[in-house]
Each structure stands twice: as structure tokens, then as C-alpha cells.
Design a protein around this motif. Structure first.
Motif, PDB file in Angstrom:
ATOM      1  N   ARG A   1       0.313  -4.046  -0.930  1.00  0.00           N
ATOM      2  CA  ARG A   1       1.121  -3.530   0.258  1.00  0.00           C
ATOM      3  C   ARG A   1       2.585  -3.900  -0.500  1.00  0.00           C
ATOM      4  O   ARG A   1       3.207  -2.682  -0.498  1.00  0.00           O
ATOM      5  N   ASP A   2       2.751  -4.722   0.187  1.00  0.00           N
ATOM      6  CA  ASP A   2       4.040  -5.413  -0.584  1.00  0.00           C
ATOM      7  C   ASP A   2       4.792  -4.802  -1.526  1.00  0.00           C
ATOM      8  O   ASP A   2       6.080  -4.476  -2.820  1.00  0.00           O
ATOM      9  N   ALA A   3       4.007  -4.564  -3.192  1.00  0.00           N
ATOM     10  CA  ALA A   3       4.947  -3.739  -4.631  1.00  0.00           C
ATOM     11  C   ALA A   3       4.590  -2.526  -4.487  1.00  0.00           C
ATOM     12  O   ALA A   3       5.625  -2.660  -4.714  1.00  0.00           O
ATOM     13  N   ALA A   4       3.821  -2.162  -3.834  1.00  0.00           N
ATOM     14  CA  ALA A   4       4.460  -0.468  -3.626  1.00  0.00           C
ATOM     15  C   ALA A   4       5.387  -0.420  -3.251  1.00  0.00           C
ATOM     16  O   ALA A   4       6.508   0.431  -3.404  1.00  0.00           O
ATOM     17  N   ARG A   5       5.572  -1.485  -1.108  1.00  0.00           N
ATOM     18  CA  ARG A   5       7.156  -1.183  -0.519  1.00  0.00           C
ATOM     19  C   ARG A   5       8.163  -0.985  -1.661  1.00  0.00           C
ATOM     20  O   ARG A   5       9.535  -0.522  -1.574  1.00  0.00           O
TER      21      ARG A   5
END
Length: 329
Positions: A116-120
Motif C-alpha cells: 500500500r505504501d509503495a502504491a501511495r
């Protein structure tokens, strides 16, 4: 640019695709794209999971923009969180504005927080609100890319219980089964040999047991054994950390952390004629340490990188500290 060196890396990857060869191509950055972009993008569909993952990262590092649609498709992969993370990062590196909607979905719904952090992060980069740190040598960081999560020691140690159909230690020590192991003597090198061993985990199934063995770097075995131990069948050669039934499905928890390697897998174990067979089901965030049941009936797998929960409907979740039952004082 050393074209001769790049060509050697390309030839290596053509002959036998592997993460090491992709790392050498990635080192050339955008300069490698005209020579290797199409080759690397094609490896995103390779049969080997590690090759798929590192190809997805490499297309971003070499700026192969034609891979954008294939990377968006990777965001829907439910088996391997590493592939989704690599694809999300590469879409950010490629400034793929059309992928923002898909990245937003991943940032909101993926079970693993680092994904999720990588997508953000990629969404911010695409919108011009953030940047990726420059890498003097992409190859140096290539193999540590996922270690930021799988090597970070998981401090959660929830108290877990055993299901009634899982064999407890007093029962396991009373049984032996045939373990298939790599021969270490001169006459057996390069082939599997049979050894009688005590299982380290087991699960009751109709007519007998699934028995698993964890031997660390020497690898273990998964086998089926009849109730009276007169019939056995070899299923898989792998370290079996746990065997669990979730609803109607049986899962084998496997993996190993040794030297530079750290991997964990969840396999589906299904009846096949008179025995069983396993198929890959999900990648885990690091090698499993132990597994068992939470008070609310969810299976919990404590891995080096995180605690993973398998719900009764087959979804994965990351266990939060507030949900982890404490071990007895």
C-alpha cells in the motif's frame, strides 16, 4: 556506456533468465532500454516467480514505457505481493498517469502495508509531489529492495493454539515416515534418497495423516501416510513448518531463512487420486517461524517480516499489534 558488457548481460538473460542477470541490465538504467526493454518486459510472464518480480522492477529502472499496461495487470496479482509492489514502484518511475486509479485501489485495499505504501508513493511521484531517491548503482539495491520488509524483525509474538486435527508433539514423536532427502555421500550426490524421520508437524486427513518435516537448509518433506502406516506417498520436497485446515482447504506453510535467502510460501494441499498434491497459493513476507490459531478462529503465520492472518474465506491480512493476543506470563 559499455555496450559489450550490456550485451553479455542480455545474452545471459536470454539463455537462462535469473534475477542476477536482470540486476546487471538494471545497472545501465535508461541506456539499456533500446537494447533490452522488450526482452525484460517479456519476462514479466515467466514461469519463475522471482524472474517475474525482478523483471517488473527492471522495466521501471530502465524506463521501458511500453510495459505500462503489463505492469497495471500485475497490480491484480493475488499470489505474490512482491510482484504487486515491484509493479507499483515501476509505474511511478514511468510516470504512468493512467495507472493512478489502479494504484489508488492497491493503496486502499492490498493486505500488506508495504505494498500500500509503495502504491501511495508512486501516486505522489506521478503527480509531481514526490521523487524516488537516486540510486548510484541500481544493482547494489536490487536484491535488498524487498528486504526492507522481509528482513525487518517482526516483534509480534502472539499466543496461538493448535486445532484438534493437528498432531501435537506427543503424537508426532510416536510416528516415523519416509523423508526424501538430497544424498550427501559420493554415490548419492545429485539424487534424492529415502530416510526414516520423525515428522515435525502433521494433520489428520481421511484414512491417515499428512506429515511434514522441517530440516532447515537441508530441506524437508511432505508426505501422506495411512492410519496404520502401511502406505506412504511422497508429495513434496520442501521445509514444512505447519499444516492447517482452513474451512474446506488445507494449507502447508513452507519456507527458509538461510545465508542471503529469506522466503516463505503458503501452498494449497489437495487430494489427488490416492494421495495429495500441492500448488502455490500465496507468497509470505519472509520465512515462517511458527503458525497456529487466534482466538477468533483465524490462522496466523508468524513470519520474519510480518504476522499474516488467513481468514476463513481465504483472504490475507496483516496482523496488527492491537490484535495480537499476548503469550501467558
Amino acid at each position: 556506456m559499455d555496450l559489450a558488457r550490456l550485451e553479455l548481460a542480455i545474452q545471459r538473460v536470454r539463455r537462462a533468465p535469473d534475477p542476477g542477470g536482470l540486476a546487471f541490465i538494471a545497472e545501465f538504467g535508461e541506456q539499456a532500454n533500446p537494447h533490452a526493454g522488450e526482452l525484460v518486459a517479456g519476462l514479466m510472464g515467466h514461469r519463475n516467480a522471482d524472474v517475474r518480480v525482478f523483471a517488473a522492477r527492471t522495466v521501471g529502472l530502465i524506463q521501458h514505457a511500453e510495459a505500462r499496461d503489463a505492469l497495471v495487470a500485475c497490480l491484480d496479482d493475488v499470489v505474490d505481493w512482491r510482484l504487486v509492489l515491484a509493479a507499483a514502484e515501476s509505474l511511478g518511475r514511468l510516470r504512468a498517469a493512467k495507472a493512478i486509479e489502479s494504484l489508488e485501489r492497491v493503496s486502499a485495499a492490498h493486505w500488506f502495508p508495504p505494498v500500500r505504501d509503495a502504491a501511495r508513493k508512486s501516486i505522489r511521484v506521478i503527480r509531481g509531489e514526490d521523487t524516488f531517491a537516486s540510486e548510484k548503482s541500481p544493482r547494489d539495491s536490487f536484491f535488498t529492495f524487498f528486504d526492507a520488509w522481509t528482513r525487518e524483525r517482526n516483534l509480534l509474538r502472539p499466543a496461538l493454539t493448535q486445532a484438534p486435527d493437528e498432531l501435537p508433539p506427543p503424537v508426532l514423536v510416536q510416528r516415523t515416515f519416509t523423508s526424501m532427502e538430497e544424498g550427501r555421500e559420493a554415490e548419492t550426490l545429485g539424487r534424492l534418497v529415502a530416510k526414516r524421520r520423525q515428522p515435525t508437524c502433521g494433520l489428520r486427513v481421511p484414512g491417515g495423516f499428512l506429515l511434514g518435516l522441517d530440516r532447515g537448509e537441508w530441506r524437508g518433506t511432505l508426505a501422506y501416510q495411512s492410519e496404520d502406516a502401511t502406505q506412504e506417498s511422497f508429495i513434496a520436497w520442501d521445509n514444512i513448518h505447519g499444516l492447517h485446515r482452513v474451512g474446506s482447504r488445507i494449507f502447508a506453510v513452507t519456507g527458509l531463512a538461510h545465508l542471503g535467502g529469506n522466503e516463505g510460501h503458503l501452498f494449497l494441499v489437495e487430494p489427488r487420486e490416492s494421495t495429495y498434491a500441492i500448488t502455490p497459493w500465496r507468497e509470505l513476507p519472509g520465512a515462517p517461524e511458527y503458525s497456529g490459531w487466534l482466538p477468533d478462529g483465524r490462522l496466523c503465520i508468524v513470519c520474519i517480516g510480518a504476522c499474516v492472518v488467513v481468514t476463513l474465506d481465504g483472504a490475507l491480512q496483516a496482523l496488527e499489534a492491537s490484535e495480537a493476543p499476548l503469550p501467558p506470563a
